[in-house]
Design an enzyme around this catalytic site. Structure first.
Site, PDB file in Angstrom:
ATOM      1  N   THR A 232      78.145 -14.858  59.593  1.00  0.00           N
ATOM      2  CA  THR A 232      78.606 -16.179  60.045  1.00  0.00           C
ATOM      3  C   THR A 232      77.420 -17.002  60.533  1.00  0.00           C
ATOM      4  OG1 THR A 232      79.115 -15.207  62.212  1.00  0.00           O
ATOM      5  CG2 THR A 232      80.953 -15.463  60.666  1.00  0.00           C
ATOM      6  N   ARG A 234      73.711 -17.918  58.542  1.00  0.00           N
ATOM      7  CA  ARG A 234      73.252 -18.768  57.453  1.00  0.00           C
ATOM      8  C   ARG A 234      73.146 -17.927  56.182  1.00  0.00           C
ATOM      9  NH1 ARG A 234      74.607 -22.314  60.180  1.00  0.00           N
ATOM     10  NH2 ARG A 234      73.483 -24.199  60.844  1.00  0.00           N
ATOM     11  N   GLU A 263      74.910 -23.213  49.309  1.00  0.00           N
ATOM     12  CA  GLU A 263      76.162 -23.935  49.528  1.00  0.00           C
ATOM     13  C   GLU A 263      76.015 -25.448  49.503  1.00  0.00           C
ATOM     14  OE1 GLU A 263      76.996 -24.076  54.261  1.00  0.00           O
ATOM     15  OE2 GLU A 263      76.961 -22.053  53.416  1.00  0.00           O
ATOM     16  N   HIS A 295      82.429 -22.069  55.252  1.00  0.00           N
ATOM     17  CA  HIS A 295      81.662 -22.534  56.415  1.00  0.00           C
ATOM     18  C   HIS A 295      82.593 -23.199  57.434  1.00  0.00           C
ATOM     19  CE1 HIS A 295      77.285 -23.642  57.537  1.00  0.00           C
ATOM     20  NE2 HIS A 295      78.020 -23.590  58.631  1.00  0.00           N
ATOM     21  N   PHE A 298      83.114 -22.822  62.663  1.00  0.00           N
ATOM     22  CA  PHE A 298      82.987 -23.763  63.779  1.00  0.00           C
ATOM     23  C   PHE A 298      84.239 -24.614  63.973  1.00  0.00           C
ATOM     24  CE2 PHE A 298      82.277 -26.453  60.205  1.00  0.00           C
ATOM     25  CZ  PHE A 298      82.623 -27.725  60.614  1.00  0.00           C
TER      26      PHE A 298
END
Length: 335
Positions: A232, A234, A263, A295, A298
């Protein structure tokens, strides 16, 4: 202050508007920052960018020519920004640290549980009225060894979570956390030894020169055959070619990731109509022992609120001529 927000997403605009009130004149655009779109910032004092925007030297020089003085990131990581170059040409850069390390840590655990206990596969089976358990066997976390690569803000939370699961937790970091050692029986190990002994490994460190592709073939060969690797942090910390081969050859058991090395230009977009051209990404998605999310770790209400507040705080400090505690410099190290 006039501010241009690049890569503005519908789910974050409301929070940014609320945190700003009427203080700054903000314009939101969906475009990512790049050498092509940097000219859009002409006439703006500051810009706000996201983790996949391109703030390399070429882009920074264009921004500086356009009159931009400040860059505030809506992310903790800043590997996409040439901070040293920004400082050299007079641009101030700040990030959004500690917006919600719990959001990232909890998502990492969610990825692990979903992959280990075959929750996605199970759900798909049930929707086809298939209630067999033959291919749905996982393993207990209790009693297993979990390796945490990076015991900063997020990694520290994961140490506590896995300790609560009844796991033996080991870690690798350039700095030891004595509190975790004393209160959670954390043991620090060399990275290769951590890889050899762990049943689960979680990556929670920044992407930089030292960590780029640190997880590649030699480490995969050292791991247990049924280990689950969680990322989680990079995508570039893991060498994509090597992990695909490790998964194919059965050198590791599974890969649960919220990030991907290439990505940029693919994530944060709906590609369902035109598809994607990245063959490596297609291969990863197709593997039954891979769970990939876009991604999103967050993306909680609390984290988005905090990111917006921090973004506006950074702008407020600069407009008032005050020192911004989130400003990045040569000596900055992201945990």
């Amino acid at each position: 202050m006039k501010v241009l927000v690049y890569s503005a997403k519908d789910f974050e605009i409301k929070n940014l508007e609320k945190s700003n009130g009427d203080k700054h004149k903000i314009k939101f655009v969906p475009d990512a920052l790049s050498p092509t779109t940097a000219v859009m910032a002409a006439g703006y004092d500051a810009i706000s960018i996201f983790s996949n925007d391109d703030a390399s030297l070429v882009v920074l020089e264009i921004l500086q020519e356009m009159g931009v003085k400040y860059i505030t990131l809506r992310s903790t990581g800043y590997n996409n920004v040439s901070v040293k170059s920004a400082k050299r040409i007079g641009l101030k850069v700040a990030h959004a640290p500690e917006y919600s390390p719990h959001a990232i840590a909890e998502h990492a655990v969610g990825l692990l549980l979903a992959l280990n206990r075959k929750l996605i596969q199970s759900n798909e089976q049930v929707h086809r009225y298939n209630f067999l358990l033959n291919d749905l066997v996982g393993f207990d976390l209790n009693g297993k060894t979990v390796g945490i690569f990076g015991t900063g803000r997020i990694g520290s939370i994961l140490v506590k979570i896995f300790h609560a699961f009844g796991c033996k937790v080991v870690a690798n970091d350039v700095r030891r956390n004595q509190y975790l050692e004393n209160h959670y029986d954390l043991e620090y190990l060399p990275l290769e030894e951590l890889c050899r002994t762990s049943d689960v490994i979680s990556i929670n460190t920044p992407l930089n020169y030292e960590t780029h592709h640190i997880f590649q073939e030699p480490l995969f060969k050292a791991m247990k055959k049924d280990v689950i690797l969680i990322n989680t942090a990079r995508g570039g910390i893991v060498k994509t070619d090597d992990i695909i081969q490790a998964l194919k050859q059965g050198d590791i058991g599974g890969y649960a990731t919220d990030v991907y090395e290439h990505e940029r230009g693919v994530f944060f977009k709906d590609n369902s109509k035109k598809g994607i051209q990245d063959e490596q990404l297609k291969e990863l998605i197709s593997m039954p022992n891979v769970l990939l999310t876009p991604h999103q770790a967050f993306a909680t209400k609390e984290a988005l609120k905090r990111i917006a507040e921090t973004t506006i705080y950074n702008l407020d400090c600069w407009e008032a001529g005050k020192t911004c505690k989130n400003e990045l410099g040569f000596e900055t190290i992201m945990l």
